[in-house]
Write an enzyme that holds these catalytic residues in place. Structure first.
Site, mmCIF file in Angstrom:
data_model
loop_
_atom_site.group_PDB
_atom_site.id
_atom_site.type_symbol
_atom_site.label_atom_id
_atom_site.label_comp_id
_atom_site.label_asym_id
_atom_site.label_seq_id
_atom_site.Cartn_x
_atom_site.Cartn_y
_atom_site.Cartn_z
ATOM 1 N N GLU A 58 0.804 -1.224 0.000
ATOM 2 C CA GLU A 58 0.000 0.000 0.000
ATOM 3 C C GLU A 58 0.835 1.271 0.000
ATOM 4 O O GLU A 58 0.417 2.285 -0.560
ATOM 5 C CB GLU A 58 -0.945 0.013 1.211
ATOM 6 C CG GLU A 58 -2.076 -1.012 1.129
ATOM 7 C CD GLU A 58 -1.687 -2.367 1.698
ATOM 8 O OE1 GLU A 58 -0.523 -2.533 2.125
ATOM 9 O OE2 GLU A 58 -2.540 -3.271 1.720
ATOM 10 N N HIS A 127 -9.927 -4.770 10.478
ATOM 11 C CA HIS A 127 -10.699 -4.774 9.219
ATOM 12 C C HIS A 127 -12.039 -4.073 9.394
ATOM 13 O O HIS A 127 -12.978 -4.376 8.657
ATOM 14 C CB HIS A 127 -10.932 -6.203 8.727
ATOM 15 C CG HIS A 127 -9.706 -6.869 8.170
ATOM 16 N ND1 HIS A 127 -8.657 -7.262 8.956
ATOM 17 C CD2 HIS A 127 -9.359 -7.192 6.900
ATOM 18 C CE1 HIS A 127 -7.716 -7.815 8.211
ATOM 19 N NE2 HIS A 127 -8.110 -7.778 6.945
#
Lengths: 323, 330
Positions: A58, A127
């Site tokens: 990322e 998450h």
């Protein structure tokens, strides 16, 4: 009008925008198989030049979005779960949000970052975050939090055609929700809140997927004779403060419903704006219905009560009206 | 990789001219900083000029470069306007970034200069994105990332090599090993040889003496050509030395020293500009008098640029309102 699942509305909007402009490119982790279903079929349709599965990296992906956009492409970066925004945060906070100012406005940065957010499904602490408060604070970043299939399509198309970085946050687990999407090229401008229900007793402002529990709360309140106005922010940057202020001027009471953690949440910002700019319209204190300052736990019986629900929303509203 | 050619006479002189321009600009910025004329700090490129000049000699306006906090040299070598750069560093509205970026963010997209960067390693991911764009354009453009030995220890360096090699991007990675990660000597923060790292990704890796402008020119020629031909990324480790501090202001606030003066003196004896001058004279490419004339011309350019910067107006405080977003209130 056609009835669509929310995730289908997103997939259709992506397809239409990539069809419309060949300089739109999309990359991210597993965009081919598409964990959420939003990018499914795009690689087959547009080919590996324009749609690329990436390694899990990322920090580089967010930098690449900046570089490819600066070099003239319209970039869609799919970051999967919004917690992974943190992993890529350097180029978001230090480059994407600032490069236009730092370079004296030499460039526009047409970047759309897609990520799924929110808890409630036992995805546990890493998450299920709602990173929009951090994004709102960066400055040069737009934030869209669509709650209906129509807005999902319209806001995404606007983001992709726009010339500023926009985070387009999909409420996790809500892809199956169905709704009408206008036919044709449906665009929804950023910065226009929606009044989902009218009422004169209290204003309930919802952020993203909080729209449904907020509407349920409003119906429960109506059964008790309290008419709530429900405003769906649609976008947090830009934020349609005028619609909220106008509603508060009519109702004199405000509850903000946000599934971000309480401290410095979107709800906190909205509450502060109303406290500053609509103080004399208020007949009661502003209330925030948010998540406590706690990371999302795994066990469903512990996680569920942390999230705003219709009961908590209705109770907060009723307290204000009865005060 | 082997060099595709040696520099021509004109290319030799351009190389020297670029290096001299960088040196004279940096020396003037050094003086202006210590005289209190600059609003912010500067990270000077003195001693490293051969790297920017030797690499950018192979680049066109539509090739991309991303640079570092020590980025004045890359900006000038890529053809950036000294007046606009110096005005920027003075915080003036005539600056290349309208006074909004300053020394650490000098950029000129019209010349492919994506910009200097205040984040160590911050330019790496951006360059990969520009390389992706260049690959999609398919016009033979390349994207060059200048970064230091400090940035080579950032995770994005590994990520970028992986993506670049995987996708065969036209990416040229130039690591300027100048001996220091800010105030830490490299060997106290770096394990192994940085030039070994690209080989794990099958990226060609070349190590050169970064104070030898001709060696840099030749290595960069091969690396840029490799990328232009669609053969993927390559890596050049140019070993050089930062003769000035991390930040020019450090002498006023740093509590101690982190190197011996004798080390600086050693490296001053390997000065890249003196070295190239000597070679050009030895090879009868020019005379010392001609170099002197070139230097005087450059000093005039620098003087004009500084006068322009000092005479320029400061930006309007309202200017920031239009800069966070395009066509949208902040």
């Amino acid at each position: 009008m056609a009835k669509k699942r929310l995730i289908q509305a997103i997939n259709d909007a992506l397809t239409e925008e990539m069809e419309r402009d060949e300089r739109v490119i999309l990359f991210g982790e597993d965009v081919e198989i598409s964990m959420f279903g939003d990018t499914v079929g795009l690689l087959d349709r547009f080919g590996p030049d324009r749609v690329r599965n990436t390694p899990i990296c990322e920090a580089t992906l967010s930098g690449m979005a900046v570089g490819a956009a600066a070099a003239g492409y319209r970039v869609i970066l799919h970051m999967m779960f919004s917690n992974f925004i943190y992993t890529g945060f350097d180029a978001i906070a230090n480059q994407m949000a600032k490069i236009r100012l730092m370079t004296g406005g030499q460039i526009m940065l047409p970047v759309t970052v897609i990520a799924g957010y929110g808890g409630g499904r036992s995805t546990a602490a890493q998450h299920s975050d709602t990173p929009y408060p951090a994004l709102m604070n960066l400055g040069g970043i737009n934030v869209a939090v669509p709650s209906t299939p129509a807005d999902a399509a319209g806001l995404l198309k606007t983001a992709i055609r726009g010339n500023n970085p926009t985070f387009y946050l999909e409420a996790g687990g809500r892809g199956g929700q169905r709704g009408e999407v206008p036919d044709g090229d449906h665009l929804m401008p950023l910065g226009q809140a929606a009044i989902r229900r009218s009422g004169g007793d209290v204003t309930l402002v919802s952020v993203g997927a909080m729209m449904r529990p907020t509407l349920r709360a409003a119906r429960a309140l109506a059964a008790d004779g309290i008419e709530a106005e429900v405003i769906d922010c649609r976008t947090l940057v830009p934020l349609d403060t005028e619609t909220i202020k106008a509603s508060v001027a009519r109702t004199g009471r405000l509850v903000v419903v946000d599934e971000a953690r309480d401290r410095c949440s979107a709800a906190s910002h909205i509450a502060a704006v109303i406290a500053e700019e609509s103080f004399h319209d208020l007949r009661a204190p502003v209330r925030r219905v948010t998540v406590p300052n706690i990371a999302m736990p795994y066990a469903p019986n512990v996680e569920k009560p942390l999230l705003p629900n219709p009961e908590r929303i209705a109770e907060a509203a009723a307290t204000l009206v009865q005060a | 990789m082997t060099p595709t050619s040696a520099p021509s006479t004109e290319e030799f002189l351009d190389l020297l001219r670029t290096m001299l321009l960088i040196r004279r600009v940096e020396e003037r910025l050094r003086d202006d900083f210590h005289a209190g004329k600059l609003p912010g700090g500067v990270h000077l490129y003195i001693g490293q000029e051969a790297v920017a000049a030797g690499v950018c000699a192979h680049l066109n306006d539509d090739d991309w470069i991303a640079s570092t906090h020590r980025g004045h040299g890359h900006f000038l070598a890529k053809g950036g306007d000294p007046k606009a750069m110096i005005a920027e560093i003075h915080g003036k509205e005539t600056g290349i970034c309208r006074g909004m970026g300053g020394s650490m963010h000098v950029a000129d997209f019209s010349r492919g200069i994506i910009g200097a960067n205040g984040i160590v390693g911050g330019g790496v991911g951006i360059t990969v994105g520009a390389a992706l764009a260049a690959q999609l354009e398919n016009k033979g453009q390349v994207a060059v990332c200048f970064f230091g030995d400090g940035a080579a220890n950032q995770g994005v360096f590994m990520e970028a090599m992986n993506v670049g090699a995987l996708w065969k991007l036209p990416l040229v990675l130039i690591c300027e090993h100048n001996g220091f990660s800010e105030f830490s000597p490299s060997d106290t923060v770096t394990a192994g040889d940085i030039a070994d790292r690209p080989e794990a990704f099958d990226i060609p890796s070349t190590s050169v003496d970064g104070n030898d402008a001709i060696a840099v020119w030749e290595a960069a020629s091969a690396a840029v050509d490799h990328a232009r031909r669609g053969n993927g990324p390559s890596f050049v480790l140019a070993t050089t030395y930062r003769t000035h501090g991390h930040n020019e202001g450090e002498v006023y606030w740093l509590s101690g020293t982190y190197r011996d003066n004798s080390e600086i003196e050693d490296w001053n004896r390997r000065d890249p500009i003196e070295r190239l001058t000597r070679t050009l004279v030895e090879r009868d490419i020019c005379t010392l008098d001609e170099v002197g004339a070139m230097d005087r011309e450059i000093l005039d350019t620098v003087e004009d640029a500084c006068a322009f910067a000092e005479a320029s107006a400061v930006p309007s405080p309202d200017a920031v309102q239009d800069l966070m977003f395009f066509n949208q209130a902040p």
